[in-house]
Design a protein around this motif. Structure first.
Motif, PDB file in Angstrom:
ATOM      1  N   MET A  83       1.069  -1.331   0.670  1.00 27.09           N
ATOM      2  CA  MET A  83      -0.037   0.154  -0.391  1.00 27.09           C
ATOM      3  C   MET A  83       1.392   1.183   0.214  1.00 27.09           C
ATOM      4  SD  MET A  83      -2.926   1.175   2.227  1.00 27.09           S
ATOM      5  CE  MET A  83      -4.142  -0.012   1.643  1.00 27.09           C
ATOM      6  N   THR A  84       2.166   0.803   0.521  1.00 27.04           N
ATOM      7  CA  THR A  84       3.053   1.853   0.907  1.00 27.04           C
ATOM      8  C   THR A  84       3.540   2.603  -0.824  1.00 27.04           C
ATOM      9  OG1 THR A  84       3.934   1.758   2.901  1.00 27.04           O
ATOM     10  CG2 THR A  84       5.060   3.397   1.811  1.00 27.04           C
ATOM     11  N   ALA A  85       3.159   1.593  -1.136  1.00 22.65           N
ATOM     12  CA  ALA A  85       3.756   1.885  -3.338  1.00 22.65           C
ATOM     13  C   ALA A  85       2.847   2.214  -3.863  1.00 22.65           C
ATOM     14  CB  ALA A  85       4.287   0.485  -3.319  1.00 22.65           C
ATOM     15  N   PHE A  86       1.431   2.130  -3.236  1.00 20.63           N
ATOM     16  CA  PHE A  86       0.840   2.961  -4.601  1.00 20.63           C
ATOM     17  C   PHE A  86       1.072   4.441  -3.919  1.00 20.63           C
ATOM     18  CE2 PHE A  86      -0.763  -0.930  -4.693  1.00 20.63           C
ATOM     19  CZ  PHE A  86      -0.762  -0.934  -6.071  1.00 20.63           C
ATOM     20  N   VAL A  87       1.261   4.952  -2.674  1.00 19.60           N
ATOM     21  CA  VAL A  87       1.070   6.251  -2.515  1.00 19.60           C
ATOM     22  C   VAL A  87       1.964   6.862  -2.868  1.00 19.60           C
ATOM     23  CG1 VAL A  87       0.884   7.852  -0.434  1.00 19.60           C
ATOM     24  CG2 VAL A  87      -0.356   5.618   0.236  1.00 19.60           C
ATOM     25  N   TYR A  88       3.523   6.198  -2.709  1.00 15.86           N
ATOM     26  CA  TYR A  88       4.214   6.787  -3.284  1.00 15.86           C
ATOM     27  C   TYR A  88       4.183   6.822  -4.579  1.00 15.86           C
ATOM     28  CZ  TYR A  88       7.292   5.421   0.983  1.00 15.86           C
ATOM     29  OH  TYR A  88       8.157   4.560   1.787  1.00 15.86           O
ATOM     30  N   GLU A  89       3.437   6.709  -5.269  1.00 18.17           N
ATOM     31  CA  GLU A  89       3.446   6.266  -6.857  1.00 18.17           C
ATOM     32  C   GLU A  89       2.043   7.456  -7.371  1.00 18.17           C
ATOM     33  OE1 GLU A  89       5.251   5.921  -9.825  1.00 18.17           O
ATOM     34  OE2 GLU A  89       6.402   4.156  -8.183  1.00 18.17           O
ATOM     35  N   SER A  90       1.594   8.322  -6.017  1.00 15.26           N
ATOM     36  CA  SER A  90       0.778   9.239  -6.875  1.00 15.26           C
ATOM     37  C   SER A  90       0.733   9.900  -7.324  1.00 15.26           C
ATOM     38  CB  SER A  90      -0.285   9.591  -5.030  1.00 15.26           C
ATOM     39  OG  SER A  90       1.527  10.305  -4.001  1.00 15.26           O
ATOM     40  N   GLU A  91       2.323  10.199  -7.406  1.00 12.00           N
ATOM     41  CA  GLU A  91       2.093  11.891  -7.902  1.00 12.00           C
ATOM     42  C   GLU A  91       2.092  11.953  -9.286  1.00 12.00           C
ATOM     43  OE1 GLU A  91       6.268  14.059  -6.029  1.00 12.00           O
ATOM     44  OE2 GLU A  91       6.241  11.703  -6.568  1.00 12.00           O
ATOM     45  N   ARG A  92       1.735  10.254  -9.695  1.00 15.99           N
ATOM     46  CA  ARG A  92       1.338  10.355 -11.382  1.00 15.99           C
ATOM     47  C   ARG A  92       0.440  10.232 -11.855  1.00 15.99           C
ATOM     48  NH1 ARG A  92       5.898   6.711 -13.779  1.00 15.99           N
ATOM     49  NH2 ARG A  92       7.527   6.123 -11.875  1.00 15.99           N
ATOM     50  N   TYR A  93      -0.350  10.420 -10.257  1.00 14.83           N
ATOM     51  CA  TYR A  93      -2.225   9.830 -10.986  1.00 14.83           C
ATOM     52  C   TYR A  93      -3.038  10.698 -10.208  1.00 14.83           C
ATOM     53  CZ  TYR A  93      -2.027   7.168  -6.890  1.00 14.83           C
ATOM     54  OH  TYR A  93      -2.101   6.223  -5.284  1.00 14.83           O
ATOM     55  N   LYS A 153      -5.373   2.419  11.632  1.00 18.80           N
ATOM     56  CA  LYS A 153      -4.822   2.088  12.295  1.00 18.80           C
ATOM     57  C   LYS A 153      -3.549   1.791  11.022  1.00 18.80           C
ATOM     58  CE  LYS A 153      -5.726   0.383  16.011  1.00 18.80           C
ATOM     59  NZ  LYS A 153      -6.102  -1.789  17.274  1.00 18.80           N
ATOM     60  N   LEU A 154      -4.159   0.939   9.748  1.00 21.13           N
ATOM     61  CA  LEU A 154      -3.045   0.962   8.430  1.00 21.13           C
ATOM     62  C   LEU A 154      -2.124   2.157   8.041  1.00 21.13           C
ATOM     63  CD1 LEU A 154      -1.510  -1.039   6.022  1.00 21.13           C
ATOM     64  CD2 LEU A 154      -3.721  -1.214   5.124  1.00 21.13           C
ATOM     65  N   LEU A 155      -3.501   2.964   7.633  1.00 19.76           N
ATOM     66  CA  LEU A 155      -3.041   4.079   6.578  1.00 19.76           C
ATOM     67  C   LEU A 155      -2.168   5.107   7.926  1.00 19.76           C
ATOM     68  CD1 LEU A 155      -6.979   5.296   4.947  1.00 19.76           C
ATOM     69  CD2 LEU A 155      -4.477   3.754   4.282  1.00 19.76           C
ATOM     70  N   GLU A 156      -2.165   5.052   9.097  1.00 14.55           N
ATOM     71  CA  GLU A 156      -1.788   5.997  10.119  1.00 14.55           C
ATOM     72  C   GLU A 156       0.371   5.871   9.758  1.00 14.55           C
ATOM     73  OE1 GLU A 156      -3.482   5.419  13.984  1.00 14.55           O
ATOM     74  OE2 GLU A 156      -4.343   6.500  13.078  1.00 14.55           O
ATOM     75  N   ARG A 157       0.432   4.368   9.419  1.00 18.12           N
ATOM     76  CA  ARG A 157       1.120   3.428   9.381  1.00 18.12           C
ATOM     77  C   ARG A 157       2.163   3.276   7.759  1.00 18.12           C
ATOM     78  NH1 ARG A 157      -1.062  -1.597  11.844  1.00 18.12           N
ATOM     79  NH2 ARG A 157      -0.715  -2.318   9.695  1.00 18.12           N
ATOM     80  N   VAL A 158       1.353   3.872   7.114  1.00 23.54           N
ATOM     81  CA  VAL A 158       1.809   3.761   5.548  1.00 23.54           C
ATOM     82  C   VAL A 158       2.410   5.200   5.782  1.00 23.54           C
ATOM     83  CG1 VAL A 158       0.070   4.142   3.686  1.00 23.54           C
ATOM     84  CG2 VAL A 158       0.370   2.264   4.387  1.00 23.54           C
ATOM     85  N   ALA A 159       1.321   6.576   6.248  1.00 23.88           N
ATOM     86  CA  ALA A 159       1.798   7.922   6.510  1.00 23.88           C
ATOM     87  C   ALA A 159       2.663   8.103   7.155  1.00 23.88           C
ATOM     88  CB  ALA A 159      -0.173   8.511   7.155  1.00 23.88           C
ATOM     89  N   GLN A 160       3.283   7.681   7.896  1.00 22.06           N
ATOM     90  CA  GLN A 160       4.173   7.534   8.194  1.00 22.06           C
ATOM     91  C   GLN A 160       5.417   7.061   7.505  1.00 22.06           C
ATOM     92  OE1 GLN A 160       5.202   8.796  11.575  1.00 22.06           O
ATOM     93  NE2 GLN A 160       6.885   9.098  11.187  1.00 22.06           N
ATOM     94  N   ASP A 161       5.413   6.026   7.416  1.00 21.90           N
ATOM     95  CA  ASP A 161       6.722   5.399   5.908  1.00 21.90           C
ATOM     96  C   ASP A 161       6.576   6.831   5.094  1.00 21.90           C
ATOM     97  OD1 ASP A 161       6.418   2.988   7.481  1.00 21.90           O
ATOM     98  OD2 ASP A 161       5.493   1.926   5.590  1.00 21.90           O
ATOM     99  N   CYS A 162       5.451   7.390   4.901  1.00 19.66           N
ATOM    100  CA  CYS A 162       5.948   7.654   3.758  1.00 19.66           C
ATOM    101  C   CYS A 162       6.619   9.489   4.455  1.00 19.66           C
ATOM    102  CB  CYS A 162       4.269   9.195   2.954  1.00 19.66           C
ATOM    103  SG  CYS A 162       3.511   7.388   2.101  1.00 19.66           S
ATOM    104  N   LYS A 163       6.316   9.706   5.584  1.00 19.06           N
ATOM    105  CA  LYS A 163       6.694  11.198   6.100  1.00 19.06           C
ATOM    106  C   LYS A 163       8.492  11.177   6.119  1.00 19.06           C
ATOM    107  CE  LYS A 163       2.956  12.474   8.997  1.00 19.06           C
ATOM    108  NZ  LYS A 163       1.667  12.724   9.785  1.00 19.06           N
TER     109      LYS A 163
END
Length: 128
Positions: free
Chosen positions: A1-11, A31-41
């Motif tokens: 899921m984190t990888a999809f957020v990383y590619e968000s600039e494309r879409y 909780k999952l979205l919070e973990r993904v957001a922390q990874d992105c930050k």
């Protein structure tokens, strides 16, 4: 899921929205979205997280999962969604899908972004 957020600039410039659907309760999704957001930050602080580039929908009664025909009753946790990815156009028509036998087999975020952007632009999705 984190990888999809990383590619968000494309879409995101094409106003493409990515949704995930799970039978998990909303608290688990949060909780999952919070973990993904922390990874992105930590890893990609330049990616804007407001609005969040990925929406996670909770479907604990599996109503949507059943309605689109992707329910899988044979899982040890009970009914879950089969691993499938749909790209739906603005009119609500499924324009592209990726079906697999396991949760680890998903389209790459880059490929999914290309498909979604092409559809958003009114083009045929690339054959990958």
């Amino acid at each position: 899921m984190t990888a999809f957020v990383y590619e968000s600039e494309r879409y995101v410039p094409e106003k493409v929205q990515i949704f995930g659907v799970s039978v998990e309760p909303p608290e688990d999704g949060k909780k999952l979205l919070e973990r993904v957001a922390q990874d992105c930050k930590e890893d990609r602080p330049h990616i804007p997280l407001v609005p969040y580039p990925l929406r996670l929908l909770s479907d604990p009664e599996a109503m949507l999962i059943r309605a689109v025909g992707v329910g899988h009753d044979g899982h040890w946790k009970g009914l879950i969604a089969k691993p499938v990815t749909f790209v739906i156009d603005r009119e609500g028509k499924i324009r592209w899908s990726y079906n697999s036998d396991s949760a680890s087999d998903r389209p790459s975020p880059v490929a999914l972004a290309r498909v979604a952007v092409a559809i958003a632009e009114g083009k045929e999705p690339p054959a990958e």
